[in-house]
Scaffold this motif. Structure first.
Motif, PDB file in Angstrom:
ATOM      1  N   ILE A 367       0.851  -1.185   0.000  1.00  0.00           N
ATOM      2  CA  ILE A 367       0.000   0.000   0.000  1.00  0.00           C
ATOM      3  C   ILE A 367       0.896   1.248   0.000  1.00  0.00           C
ATOM      4  CG2 ILE A 367      -0.235   0.059   2.537  1.00  0.00           C
ATOM      5  CD1 ILE A 367      -3.272   0.750   1.877  1.00  0.00           C
ATOM      6  N   THR A 368       0.445   2.257  -0.717  1.00  0.00           N
ATOM      7  CA  THR A 368       1.273   3.448  -0.892  1.00  0.00           C
ATOM      8  C   THR A 368       0.693   4.629  -0.128  1.00  0.00           C
ATOM      9  OG1 THR A 368       1.754   2.656  -3.115  1.00  0.00           O
ATOM     10  CG2 THR A 368       2.378   4.901  -2.622  1.00  0.00           C
ATOM     11  N   LEU A 369       1.558   5.255   0.676  1.00  0.00           N
ATOM     12  CA  LEU A 369       1.176   6.496   1.354  1.00  0.00           C
ATOM     13  C   LEU A 369       1.566   7.671   0.472  1.00  0.00           C
ATOM     14  CD1 LEU A 369       2.642   5.734   4.918  1.00  0.00           C
ATOM     15  CD2 LEU A 369       0.237   5.613   4.242  1.00  0.00           C
ATOM     16  N   ASN A 370       0.699   8.661   0.398  1.00  0.00           N
ATOM     17  CA  ASN A 370       1.045   9.945  -0.212  1.00  0.00           C
ATOM     18  C   ASN A 370       0.940  10.987   0.889  1.00  0.00           C
ATOM     19  OD1 ASN A 370       1.288  10.235  -3.376  1.00  0.00           O
ATOM     20  ND2 ASN A 370      -0.135   8.587  -2.964  1.00  0.00           N
ATOM     21  N   LYS A 371       2.077  11.491   1.357  1.00  0.00           N
ATOM     22  CA  LYS A 371       2.012  12.485   2.437  1.00  0.00           C
ATOM     23  C   LYS A 371       1.217  13.696   1.973  1.00  0.00           C
ATOM     24  CE  LYS A 371       4.988  14.917   5.762  1.00  0.00           C
ATOM     25  NZ  LYS A 371       4.497  16.269   5.568  1.00  0.00           N
ATOM     26  N   ALA A 420      -8.933  13.917   0.471  1.00  0.00           N
ATOM     27  CA  ALA A 420      -8.214  14.093   1.743  1.00  0.00           C
ATOM     28  C   ALA A 420      -8.411  15.486   2.336  1.00  0.00           C
ATOM     29  CB  ALA A 420      -6.719  13.814   1.542  1.00  0.00           C
ATOM     30  N   TYR A 421      -8.254  16.523   1.506  1.00  0.00           N
ATOM     31  CA  TYR A 421      -8.286  17.888   2.040  1.00  0.00           C
ATOM     32  C   TYR A 421      -9.643  18.249   2.653  1.00  0.00           C
ATOM     33  CZ  TYR A 421     -11.145  19.553  -1.842  1.00  0.00           C
ATOM     34  OH  TYR A 421     -12.184  19.759  -2.698  1.00  0.00           O
ATOM     35  N   ILE A 422     -10.699  17.610   2.167  1.00  0.00           N
ATOM     36  CA  ILE A 422     -12.046  17.977   2.636  1.00  0.00           C
ATOM     37  C   ILE A 422     -12.210  17.602   4.109  1.00  0.00           C
ATOM     38  CG2 ILE A 422     -14.517  17.664   2.257  1.00  0.00           C
ATOM     39  CD1 ILE A 422     -13.689  16.844  -0.701  1.00  0.00           C
ATOM     40  N   LEU A 423     -11.738  16.396   4.449  1.00  0.00           N
ATOM     41  CA  LEU A 423     -11.800  15.969   5.844  1.00  0.00           C
ATOM     42  C   LEU A 423     -10.744  16.673   6.677  1.00  0.00           C
ATOM     43  CD1 LEU A 423     -13.919  13.787   6.749  1.00  0.00           C
ATOM     44  CD2 LEU A 423     -13.483  13.775   4.310  1.00  0.00           C
ATOM     45  N   VAL A 430      -5.378  13.347   8.334  1.00  0.00           N
ATOM     46  CA  VAL A 430      -5.622  12.562   7.120  1.00  0.00           C
ATOM     47  C   VAL A 430      -4.336  12.302   6.366  1.00  0.00           C
ATOM     48  CG1 VAL A 430      -6.935  12.421   4.958  1.00  0.00           C
ATOM     49  CG2 VAL A 430      -7.839  13.772   6.838  1.00  0.00           C
ATOM     50  N   ILE A 431      -4.219  11.097   5.830  1.00  0.00           N
ATOM     51  CA  ILE A 431      -3.151  10.826   4.856  1.00  0.00           C
ATOM     52  C   ILE A 431      -3.751  10.010   3.708  1.00  0.00           C
ATOM     53  CG2 ILE A 431      -2.329   8.701   5.997  1.00  0.00           C
ATOM     54  CD1 ILE A 431       0.547   9.676   5.110  1.00  0.00           C
ATOM     55  N   ASP A 432      -3.274  10.282   2.496  1.00  0.00           N
ATOM     56  CA  ASP A 432      -3.682   9.475   1.354  1.00  0.00           C
ATOM     57  C   ASP A 432      -2.958   8.146   1.410  1.00  0.00           C
ATOM     58  OD1 ASP A 432      -5.573  10.810  -0.445  1.00  0.00           O
ATOM     59  OD2 ASP A 432      -4.081  12.406  -0.428  1.00  0.00           O
ATOM     60  N   CYS A 433      -3.669   7.095   1.083  1.00  0.00           N
ATOM     61  CA  CYS A 433      -3.163   5.759   1.330  1.00  0.00           C
ATOM     62  C   CYS A 433      -3.918   4.794   0.439  1.00  0.00           C
ATOM     63  CB  CYS A 433      -3.431   5.478   2.807  1.00  0.00           C
ATOM     64  SG  CYS A 433      -3.093   3.841   3.337  1.00  0.00           S
ATOM     65  N   GLY A 434      -3.292   4.273  -0.606  1.00  0.00           N
ATOM     66  CA  GLY A 434      -4.036   3.402  -1.515  1.00  0.00           C
ATOM     67  C   GLY A 434      -3.159   2.495  -2.352  1.00  0.00           C
TER      68      GLY A 434
END
Ligand code: MN
Ligand code: MN
Length: 466
Positions: A367-371, A420-423, A430-434
């Protein structure tokens, strides 16, 4: 004992397959068989939402509107206008201490019919379309397309359409110019070679047998549609009909290690999150799952993440657990954590020049994190705080979940965004993670089965964390 400094100090990631036991290998493949099956009947947000609800109900989830009170362990959902769905498993702790949210989106790039779509030209009938989301237009010509969606008549009667998936159904396609006559077209820039206004779907060729009729092919199509669905041309005005690739999700490669399918952005994260949630029982923190609509066109509208419908769902949870008081929801958000689960651009060796290799998500490395996402100097990005990134790292490392961290391409090459930015704007960490994807937004997108399964494991660990 001699230290292995390289092993100790470098942040090196190997293919996850190298660390996969035979037992886990089987689990990965079984899980992905289920994913492929689900994708094949969930090509649109409406279909995904309906199938998610069915799966949830089979696992003990109930419509939150039908519950008077909620207590620890209760499982509820709220379907927002058939196009997005929010689910929750009520935790042991009060929501005031924060909740654990995973948010993905179930809409994908596609072509929508215009409100007045039907016309005839050159003795052929067409549907006029307006594309939805970021597509490379040339990719949508000369492939089999199916039509999914609803037509709602003025009297409220709703007709569900799904044509082009069954082997016995016809399919539809958008034609392209033959190479023999494409000298001018081939000299154009890729983005101008196929015009949006030319993405018109070929839907018929047989004229009606009536001497005095104008547009005989168009009239014949309307006659067929009237007999089959009871509609007239005016009913298209109140329809939502989506064209999606008619081909099936399949295993890819001699080793069956990857999946090729339409709409994996972001149904891969939606499915893995949904499946993980089905296994959550009495978590410490209330587990929240968002399956949102309209992400591909900016999350606007009452089914997109920007809408306040999600806040309403959260307020209902607070009301029905008896916890609510004035302004409590804002506090809940400020103490909550979220994985914004959306796909990442997988490193593609054929197009390596757009990526910074050290900051790319590789296939089968987990799984990839996008800071942060954003573009041109992180503009518009939700940038996860280092403290929160550390918390997520710790979660993954203690649960032995294979993960990597990346940026969406090289600096100034492009960029993108998620929900992400909305929450984050509400105060959530929040971190993007997919899952990394090849050919993102194309009619056929590619993922690694290893990463799909790892996403599912990661989401389960997140919800089970106290
Ligand atoms: Mn996405
Ligand atoms: Mn996308």
């Amino acid at each position: 004992m001699e230290r292995n400094l390289e092993k100790e100090l470098f942040n090196t990631k190997k293919s996850g397959w190298l660390e996969t036991s035979d037992e886990k290998f089987q689990k990965i493949f079984d899980f992905c068989d289920g994913y492929i099956e689900f994708l094949n009947r969930s090509k649109t947000e409406r279909e995904f939402a309906a199938n998610a609800r069915e799966l949830a109900e089979a696992n003990g989830f109930e419509d939150v509107n039908k519950k008077e009170r909620l207590k620890t362990g209760d499982k509820v959902y709220f379907v927002n206008r058939e196009k997005s769905i929010y689910l929750a498993v009520i935790g042991e702790q009060k929501m005031e201490n924060g909740v654990h949210i995973i948010g993905a989106h179930i809409d994908s790039p596609r072509l929508d019919l215009k409100p007045n779509p039907l016309y005839e030209d050159g003795e052929l009938a067409y549907f006029n379309t307006h594309y939805y989301g970021g597509i490379k237009k040339y990719q949508w010509t000369t492939i089999p397309l199916s039509i999914h969606g609803v037509i709602v008549k003025a009297n409220g009667e709703k007709i569900t359409i799904n044509i082009g998936e069954d082997e016995k159904d016809p399919i539809f396609t958008i034609t392209d110019l033959l190479p023999h006559l494409a000298k001018d077209q081939e000299g154009k820039k890729l983005r101008d070679a196929i015009e949006g206004e030319n993405l018109d779907l070929l839907i018929g060729s047989i004229p009606i047998m009536a001497d005095d009729a104008k547009s005989k092919v168009k009239l014949n199509i309307l006659k067929i549609l009237n007999e089959k669905y009871g509609i007239t041309e005016a009913d298209f005005m109140s329809s939502e009909l989506e064209l999606v690739p008619a081909f099936k999700a399949r295993s890819l490669g001699f080793d069956y290690g990857m999946i090729a399918a339409y709409g994996q952005d972001d149904k891969v994260c939606s499915y893995t999150a949904l499946k993980a949630l089905m296994e959550i029982q009495r978590p410490q923190k209330t587990a929240i799952c968002i399956l949102s609509d309209k992400e591909e066109i900016g999350s606007m509208g009452n089914t997109g993440m920007e809408s306040h419908v999600f806040d309403y769902f959260m307020s209902e949870l607070l009301n029905k657990t008896g916890e609510n008081r004035v302004n409590l929801l804002e506090k809940v958000f400020c103490y909550s954590k979220m994985l914004s689960s959306d796909v990442d651009a997988g490193f593609d060796p054929l197009y390596a020049s757009v990526s910074d290799k050290a900051n790319s998500g590789f296939m089968s490395k987990g799984i990839t994190l996008n800071k942060y996402t954003g573009a041109r100097g992180k503009s518009g990005a939700s940038d996860a705080n280092a403290e929160y990134v550390a918390w997520v790292r710790n979660l993954f490392e203690t649960n032995n979940i294979k993960y990597q961290i990346s940026e969406l391409g090289k600096v100034d090459v492009g960029g993108g965004g998620t929900i992400a930015y909305i929450l984050a704007n509400k105060g959530v960490d929040v971190i993007d993670c997919g899952v990394p994807v090849l050919s993102m937004h194309a009619p056929y997108e590619v993922t690694s089965k290893f990463d799909v399964y790892e996403a599912y494991r990661a989401y389960k660990a997140f919800w089970n964390k106290d």
